[in-house]
Structure formats: structure tokens, C-alpha cells
Design an enzyme around this catalytic site. Structure first.
Site, PDB file in Angstrom:
ATOM      1  CG  PHE A 119      -1.998   0.936   1.266  1.00 38.91           C
ATOM      2  CD1 PHE A 119      -3.187   0.652   0.610  1.00 38.91           C
ATOM      3  CD2 PHE A 119      -1.892   2.142   1.950  1.00 38.91           C
ATOM      4  CE1 PHE A 119      -4.238   1.551   0.621  1.00 38.91           C
ATOM      5  CE2 PHE A 119      -2.942   3.043   1.969  1.00 38.91           C
ATOM      6  CZ  PHE A 119      -4.123   2.750   1.304  1.00 38.91           C
ATOM      7  CG  ASP A 190       0.541  -3.105   6.852  1.00 41.31           C
ATOM      8  OD1 ASP A 190      -0.550  -3.514   7.302  1.00 41.31           O
ATOM      9  OD2 ASP A 190       0.748  -1.912   6.543  1.00 41.31           O
ATOM     10  CE1 TYR A 215      -8.685   1.844   7.576  1.00 41.05           C
ATOM     11  CE2 TYR A 215      -7.660   2.707   9.568  1.00 41.05           C
ATOM     12  CZ  TYR A 215      -7.607   2.426   8.214  1.00 41.05           C
ATOM     13  OH  TYR A 215      -6.468   2.716   7.510  1.00 41.05           O
ATOM     14  NE  ARG A 362     -10.516  -3.085  -2.056  1.00 47.44           N
ATOM     15  CZ  ARG A 362      -9.834  -2.415  -1.131  1.00 47.44           C
ATOM     16  NH1 ARG A 362      -8.533  -2.618  -0.994  1.00 47.44           N
ATOM     17  NH2 ARG A 362     -10.410  -1.534  -0.356  1.00 47.44           N
TER      18      ARG A 362
HETATM   19  C1  LIG Z   1      -5.422   0.598   4.834  1.00 43.46           C
HETATM   20  C2  LIG Z   1      -3.947   0.548   4.846  1.00 43.46           C
HETATM   21  C3  LIG Z   1      -3.182   1.599   5.397  1.00 43.46           C
HETATM   22  C4  LIG Z   1      -3.829   2.838   5.923  1.00 43.46           C
HETATM   23  O1  LIG Z   1      -2.996   3.560   6.787  1.00 43.46           O
HETATM   24  P1  LIG Z   1      -3.628   4.645   7.779  1.00 43.46           P
HETATM   25  O2  LIG Z   1      -2.491   5.311   8.390  1.00 43.46           O
HETATM   26  O3  LIG Z   1      -4.503   3.918   8.741  1.00 43.46           O
HETATM   27  O4  LIG Z   1      -4.469   5.578   6.945  1.00 43.46           O
HETATM   28  C5  LIG Z   1      -1.813   1.438   5.452  1.00 43.46           C
HETATM   29  N1  LIG Z   1      -1.203   0.329   4.963  1.00 43.46           N
HETATM   30  C6  LIG Z   1      -1.913  -0.686   4.405  1.00 43.46           C
HETATM   31  C7  LIG Z   1      -1.198  -1.885   3.902  1.00 43.46           C
HETATM   32  C8  LIG Z   1      -3.297  -0.590   4.311  1.00 43.46           C
HETATM   33  O5  LIG Z   1      -3.993  -1.564   3.749  1.00 43.46           O
END
Ligand SMILES: *Cc1c(COP(=O)(O)O)cnc(C)c1O
Length: 403
Positions: A119, A190, A215, A362
Site C-alpha cells: 500500500f 503489515d 477499521y 474490489r
Molecule cells: C489501509 C492501509 C493503510 C492505511 O494507513 P492509515 O495510516 O490507517 O491511513 C496502510 N497500509 C496498508 C497496507 C493498508 O492496507
């Protein structure tokens, strides 16, 4: 193939969720729905705790110890021992902390290895940290399939997201962790698309660090705090890059110098979001008495049904996810050149999934509140939108700020 009926009856608990009438929700992988009891719990927290206890709530309502207590609850869902997970901040921040701590454990190495399926925020946070460190640090991003062969003896840390947010492709956590550690690197996972989606065994994997958000599959609501795991043998060694007072050994002695707390508490930074965390703590009750193995089996059955029905009825969609369910997380993605407009048209008809650039439609599968009838109803709508070109309507072409 798992026995769908059996699996679903053991895990479905639709009545615990607020699901709007006429909606099939296939986007719990982006924002989980509201568990009904969260409304009363957060309302009570506000009136009885914040309202009546005021500042006494930190002790009397145990707000101060909540980040560790909720962390322990999440730990049971991801195979982490008690006292190894703590809550706070956002996932982006937790990525930064984990990576900084990993690099401090390998001061003689300069390379952080990640993949192009990660991500973007994880890569952004890594780059920001490495730019700040200077000194020849480098972020190396390879294709997901090339990760293992790219782990050389210059790699300080391997930082990966287990499940690809676009395609659902799933890394082999145990195997990659072994390879990374065999080459002397630190492993960071992650779990954004894993926690609450599929069985995770952090202890068995042996990885040093893991992070995730709450979330998505954990239904903590928009803005719910993230979590970080530190392997217990490193808990008193891991270097906290963000030295906030809540991670201090004695926050209320107000020392001018920072001294890290013992254990996982050192990964706390500042004041936790108590209202949001109370909602999360309540939301986690939907997992009481559910086995993650049963959830996984039921999710796979739903995904197989979905893929079979879509491929039979919507020939213009091309599967973008691995066909083998063992190589996939809890989502199914299809490519369609007009994916954005098509998803808008599908959402307009009550089936909520999401779009990821450039062409991915998705759909997330969470058997806590989805069953076979929902899957069939969703495919009815998708087929209708595609076979009658309903996505061509002008109103589905304009993009919102959030897609
Ligand atoms: C959803 C997601 C995030 C989001 O990060 P936030 O700091 O909570 O906005 C980060 N990394 C991955 C791999 C995700 O899927």
C-alpha cells in the site's frame, strides 16, 4: 471445498451489525460496518465516563491501560502473546515506528526491501524515514514475486503487507520470514488486510514486528487506532523513534529526559483516542466465540461462489485475484476497463464494493455478516450493470475525493 452451510452457520452473526436495508456490503475490507452495541457503549462512555468522571476517567474507567488491554484482545486474533501488542495512532505511524526500530537493530545495513504490491503509504512512510536518516539508506521496491530472491545480506529490513490491497494476493508469511531472517534481516509484516480476515500466527512466524489497522476487518470505525506488535524478546530492546510521553517509563514523573517504558508500552506515543478506542473495544466483542479457521473456511466458500457466479454471468470481467484461495486474502478483484463507472453504478444499486486504480473492482468477503444469498444478490446487480451497460450513464463518470 469446505462445507459452506456448516461453516456459515457457525460464524454468521448478522444480527450484531447495523446493515442498512437494501445494501449488500462487500467493502468491509475498507471500512467494516457498525456493530450495533458500539452505539450504546460509546454513548455511555461519553456521558458516564467523560461526562461524569471527567479527568478521573484515566484511572477509574481505565482509559490509561486501554491501549494494552485492546492490544491483547487483538493479539488473540493474530497469534500474538499477551503483552506484545499495543494500540495507538494510525497505521502509517506504526509502520514508521516498526521500521525505525528494525533499522536500529541492524545499524550496519542500509537497505529496506519492500514490494510494488504494498500500500503506497507504507512506502511513503519508509521513504520519509530513510530520507531523514540519510547516510546512504535506500528503499528497494521489487515485484511481489521477486521478494525472496531479492533478500541479500545488505538488507536491514523486509517490510511487506501480507495481502495485496488491490488483488488480494497473499504472501507466504512463514516462508518469507524464514528467508529474511536467514539472511540476517528484520521482518516487518503489515496485517491491514489480514487481521480479522484470516488466521495469522505471529508467534509461529517468528517475525520481529507487525502492524495493522482496525477499521477494516476489525470494524473499529473510521479513524480507529492502529496496532503494533513487537516480538517479546525485543520488547525491552526495540528503539522507539517517536519518543512521546505515553511511551515513557514514568510519564507522570515529567522528567525532562526520555526513558523508554519497559515492554510494548514504549511503542505508545501520545494521548490515545479514548472515544474511538472504546468503540473498537466494544466492536471486538463480535469475535467472542468465533474461530478464525471457521471464518476463513466460510470466507473461502463465499469467494468461490462469487467467482463462479461472476465468471458464468459477467464475461467482460477478468479475475485479477489468484484463483487458488490459499494464495488469496479475503477479497476478490476483477479487472474491467471502465471499473470506476461500473462500480459507481453497482453501488447505486445497493451493492457496495470499491474501485482501485487503474481498473480494479474490489469486493471484500466477511462471513460475520454475509451469506450465500447476499453473494447471489450482488452478482445479480453486477450482471445487470454490465449486460445492460448501465455504467455508461454520465452520472457514474465523475470521481469523488475518496474512491
Ligand atoms: C489501509 C492501509 C493503510 C492505511 O494507513 P492509515 O495510516 O490507517 O491511513 C496502510 N497500509 C496498508 C497496507 C493498508 O492496507
Amino acid at each position: 471445498m469446505p462445507d459452506t452451510k456448516h461453516d456459515l452457520t457457525t460464524v454468521t452473526r448478522k444480527d450484531l451489525f447495523h446493515l442498512p436495508a437494501g445494501v449488500v456490503y462487500l467493502d468491509g475490507n475498507s471500512l467494516g460496518p457498525l456493530p450495533k452495541s458500539v452505539v450504546a457503549r460509546t454513548q455511555a462512555m461519553m456521558s458516564e465516563e467523560w461526562g461524569d468522571l471527567l479527568v478521573r476517567g484515566w484511572n477509574q474507567a481505565e482509559w490509561f491501560t486501554q491501549p494494552g488491554r485492546v492490544g491483547d484482545r487483538i493479539g488473540t486474533l493474530i497469534g500474538a502473546p499477551k503483552g506484545s501488542v499495543v494500540m495507538g495512532d494510525t497505521l502509517s505511524i506504526k509502520v514508521y515506528q516498526a521500521l525505525a526500530a528494525a533499522l536500529a537493530l541492524r545499524p550496519d545495513r542500509k537497505v529496506v526491501l519492500s514490494d510494488s504490491g504494498n500500500f503506497p503509504t507504507d512506502l511513503y512512510m519508509a521513504r520519509g524515514l530513510l530520507e531523514m536518516l540519510g547516510q546512504g539508506y535506500e528503499l528497494r521496491v521489487v515485484a511481489p514475486e521477486g521478494v525472496e530472491s531479492a533478500i541479500g545480506d545488505d538488507v536491514a529490513a523486509v517490510m511487506l503487507t501480507e495481502v495485496d490491497y488491490r488483488t488480494g494476493r497473499k504472501h507466504d508469511m512463514a516462508a518469507i520470514t524464514r528467508t529474511a531472517q536467514g539472511a540476517g534481516a528484520i521482518m516487518i509484516w503489515d496485517l491491514a488486510h489480514s487481521a480479522g480476515a484470516l488466521p495469522v500466527d505471529l508467534a509461529a512466524s517468528g517475525c520481529e514486528f507487525a502492524v495493522g489497522c482496525t477499521y477494516k476487518y476489525l470494524n473499529g470505525g473510521p479513524g480507529a487506532p492502529a496496532f503494533i506488535f513487537v516480538r517479546p524478546d525485543l520488547a525491552n530492546v526495540a528503539h522507539p523513534a517517536l519518543q512521546g510521553w505515553m511511551g515513557h517509563d514514568a510519564p507522570f514523573s515529567f522528567d525532562l529526559g526520555y526513558s523508554p517504558a519497559r515492554g510494548i508500552e514504549r511503542m505508545r506515543v501520545g494521548t490515545p483516542p479514548v472515544i474511538q478506542m472504546t468503540g473498537l473495544e466494544e466492536a471486538l466483542k463480535v469475535w467472542d466465540g468465533v474461530s478464525m479457521a471457521d471464518i476463513r473456511a466460510a470466507a473461502i466458500a463465499l469467494m468461490e461462489q462469487f467467482i463462479n457466479e461472476v465468471e458464468a454471468r459477467c464475461p467482460s470481467l477478468e479475475l485479477a485475484s489468484p484463483r487458488d484461495p490459499e494464495l488469496r486474502g479475503s477479497q476478490v478483484s476483477f479487472r474491467f476497463p471502465h471499473g470506476y463507472a461500473a462500480m459507481q453504478a453497482v453501488i447505486d444499486r445497493g451493492v457496495i464494493g470499491d474501485f482501485r486504480a487503474p481498473d480494479i473492482m474490489r469486493f471484500g468477503f466477511t462471513p460475520l455478516y454475509l451469506d450465500e444469498a447476499d453473494v447471489t444478490a450482488a452478482v445479480d446487480v453486477i450482471e445487470d450493470v454490465l449486460s445492460r451497460d448501465l455504467w455508461q450513464d454520465q452520472k457514474y463518470q465523475a470521481k469523488g475525493r475518496v474512491t
